[in-house]
Design an enzyme around this catalytic site. Structure first.
Site, PDB file in Angstrom:
ATOM      1  N   HIS A  63       0.640  -1.131  -0.114  1.00 26.11           N
ATOM      2  CA  HIS A  63       0.134   0.115   0.010  1.00 26.11           C
ATOM      3  C   HIS A  63       0.749   1.247   0.094  1.00 26.11           C
ATOM      4  O   HIS A  63       1.900   1.331  -0.239  1.00 26.11           O
ATOM      5  CB  HIS A  63      -1.110  -0.084   1.101  1.00 26.11           C
ATOM      6  CG  HIS A  63      -1.739  -1.438   1.427  1.00 26.11           C
ATOM      7  ND1 HIS A  63      -2.700  -2.052   0.433  1.00 26.11           N
ATOM      8  CD2 HIS A  63      -1.370  -2.305   2.186  1.00 26.11           C
ATOM      9  CE1 HIS A  63      -2.991  -3.117   0.831  1.00 26.11           C
ATOM     10  NE2 HIS A  63      -2.246  -3.412   1.714  1.00 26.11           N
ATOM     11  N   GLU A 101      -2.109   0.402   8.274  1.00 23.12           N
ATOM     12  CA  GLU A 101      -1.128  -0.804   7.931  1.00 23.12           C
ATOM     13  C   GLU A 101      -0.144   0.099   6.908  1.00 23.12           C
ATOM     14  O   GLU A 101       1.067  -0.459   7.123  1.00 23.12           O
ATOM     15  CB  GLU A 101      -2.038  -1.619   6.923  1.00 23.12           C
ATOM     16  CG  GLU A 101      -1.152  -2.785   6.539  1.00 23.12           C
ATOM     17  CD  GLU A 101      -1.662  -3.678   5.376  1.00 23.12           C
ATOM     18  OE1 GLU A 101      -2.843  -3.695   5.158  1.00 23.12           O
ATOM     19  OE2 GLU A 101      -0.955  -4.419   4.876  1.00 23.12           O
ATOM     20  N   HIS A 156       3.307  -6.823   4.857  1.00 25.15           N
ATOM     21  CA  HIS A 156       1.730  -6.442   5.048  1.00 25.15           C
ATOM     22  C   HIS A 156       1.366  -6.884   6.619  1.00 25.15           C
ATOM     23  O   HIS A 156       1.894  -7.373   7.341  1.00 25.15           O
ATOM     24  CB  HIS A 156       0.881  -7.287   4.171  1.00 25.15           C
ATOM     25  CG  HIS A 156       0.799  -6.626   2.700  1.00 25.15           C
ATOM     26  ND1 HIS A 156      -0.054  -6.073   2.296  1.00 25.15           N
ATOM     27  CD2 HIS A 156       1.774  -7.175   1.760  1.00 25.15           C
ATOM     28  CE1 HIS A 156       0.032  -5.819   0.932  1.00 25.15           C
ATOM     29  NE2 HIS A 156       1.402  -6.601   0.792  1.00 25.15           N
ATOM     30  N   GLU A 232       1.891 -11.344   6.223  1.00 23.87           N
ATOM     31  CA  GLU A 232       1.145 -10.763   7.159  1.00 23.87           C
ATOM     32  C   GLU A 232       1.446 -10.574   8.454  1.00 23.87           C
ATOM     33  O   GLU A 232       1.403 -11.956   9.356  1.00 23.87           O
ATOM     34  CB  GLU A 232      -0.354 -11.497   6.976  1.00 23.87           C
ATOM     35  CG  GLU A 232      -1.096 -11.290   5.350  1.00 23.87           C
ATOM     36  CD  GLU A 232      -1.670  -9.970   5.100  1.00 23.87           C
ATOM     37  OE1 GLU A 232      -1.539  -9.021   6.066  1.00 23.87           O
ATOM     38  OE2 GLU A 232      -1.987  -9.783   4.001  1.00 23.87           O
TER      39      GLU A 232
HETATM   40 ZN    ZN Z   1      -1.966  -5.302   3.014  1.00 24.81          ZN
END
Ligand code: ZN
Length: 269
Positions: A63, A101, A156, A232
């Site tokens: 992102h 995030e 992430h 993640e």
């Molecule tokens: Zn993400």
């Protein structure tokens, strides 16, 4: 979180997206050759394992901080591999008290880059700030390809209602042949094992299998020709995971674990 694209995002609606992998296709790390399964091995950043000179590692912090302000850019559909199309990029998730995030991903990537650089590894990031827009997911994949990265790790954090812990994501349909697929799996196991041992996060309780998952809808996996995994790091909607992410010490610990996993992978090549 690398969001799954809704079926309506595909310009070929008659063509179904690949289903999430069934349990029968789950990764079997213990059944595959790996050195990192040896739990007694010293942590590479503190040990003396050789690091190959000249290795280029790409870190892809998911992102970007400007994405939310530019939907006209990030919502454009781009190729995501195997005939799929996805939005160029997404805003990512956030903790319940508003820690985004994208900020977590970028800070962990900077910290991991510093750790790896101190060990002689050249680290390239797919984005140079946390205030820009994009890049698109297909361009992030191409970034590692054109730099001929020895390893690519996309960083992430997830946003899930319920559950906690980290998971490493591998390609459900590895795109670049058996040798790269095997290397990606070794990278996945190395990052998984160091992250489990050092980060403070346990394996995910809500997705995948013991901290591993497979996905067929991520451009970063589908379009990468280099050894690549996603991590993640935890679930931002879990209070304990979020507290770990919002503390600088927690981010340093996560970065060290990721760096150690990459160093273990590089040393074993
Ligand atoms: Zn993400």
């Amino acid at each position: 979180m690398p969001s799954a694209s809704p079926p309506s995002a595909s310009p070929t609606p008659g063509r179904p997206l690949p289903a999430r992998p069934s349990p029968t296709r789950r990764p079997t790390p213990s059944a595959r050759p790996t050195r990192s399964a040896t739990r007694s091995a010293p942590a590479p950043s503190r040990g003396t394992a050789a690091v190959p000179g000249g290795a280029v590692v790409v870190l892809d912090p998911g992102h970007n901080g400007g994405n939310a302000s530019h939907p006209e850019i990030i919502n454009q559909l781009v190729p995501a591999g195997f005939g799929q199309y996805k939005p160029c990029n997404t805003t990512g998730t956030a903790s319940l008290d508003g820690y985004p995030e994208h900020a977590y991903n970028f800070d962990v990537a900077l910290r991991a880059r510093a750790i790896l650089a101190a060990r002689g590894v050249t680290v390239l990031l797919t984005r140079g700030s946390d205030t820009g827009v994009g890049p698109c997911v297909n361009d992030r994949a191409a970034f590692g390809n054109t730099r001929r990265a020895a390893a690519v790790v996309a960083i992430h954090a997830d946003g899930h209602d319920g559950g906690h812990g980290f998971h490493v994501i591998e390609a459900a349909q590895p795109p670049a042949g058996v040798a790269v697929a095997a290397a990606s799996h070794r990278l996945a196991v190395a990052v998984h094992d160091r992250f489990r041992a050092e980060s403070g996060f346990g394996p995910s309780t809500y997705i995948g299998w013991n901290g591993y998952d497979l996905r067929g809808d991520l451009a970063g996996l589908n379009l990468s020709l280099r050894p690549t995994v996603f991590i993640e790091c935890g679930n931002m909607r879990d209070a304990a995971d979020a507290a770990r992410m919002e503390s600088a010490a927690g981010r340093q610990r996560a970065a060290l674990a990721i760096a150690d996993g990459i160093l273990a992978y590089l040393a074993a090549r």
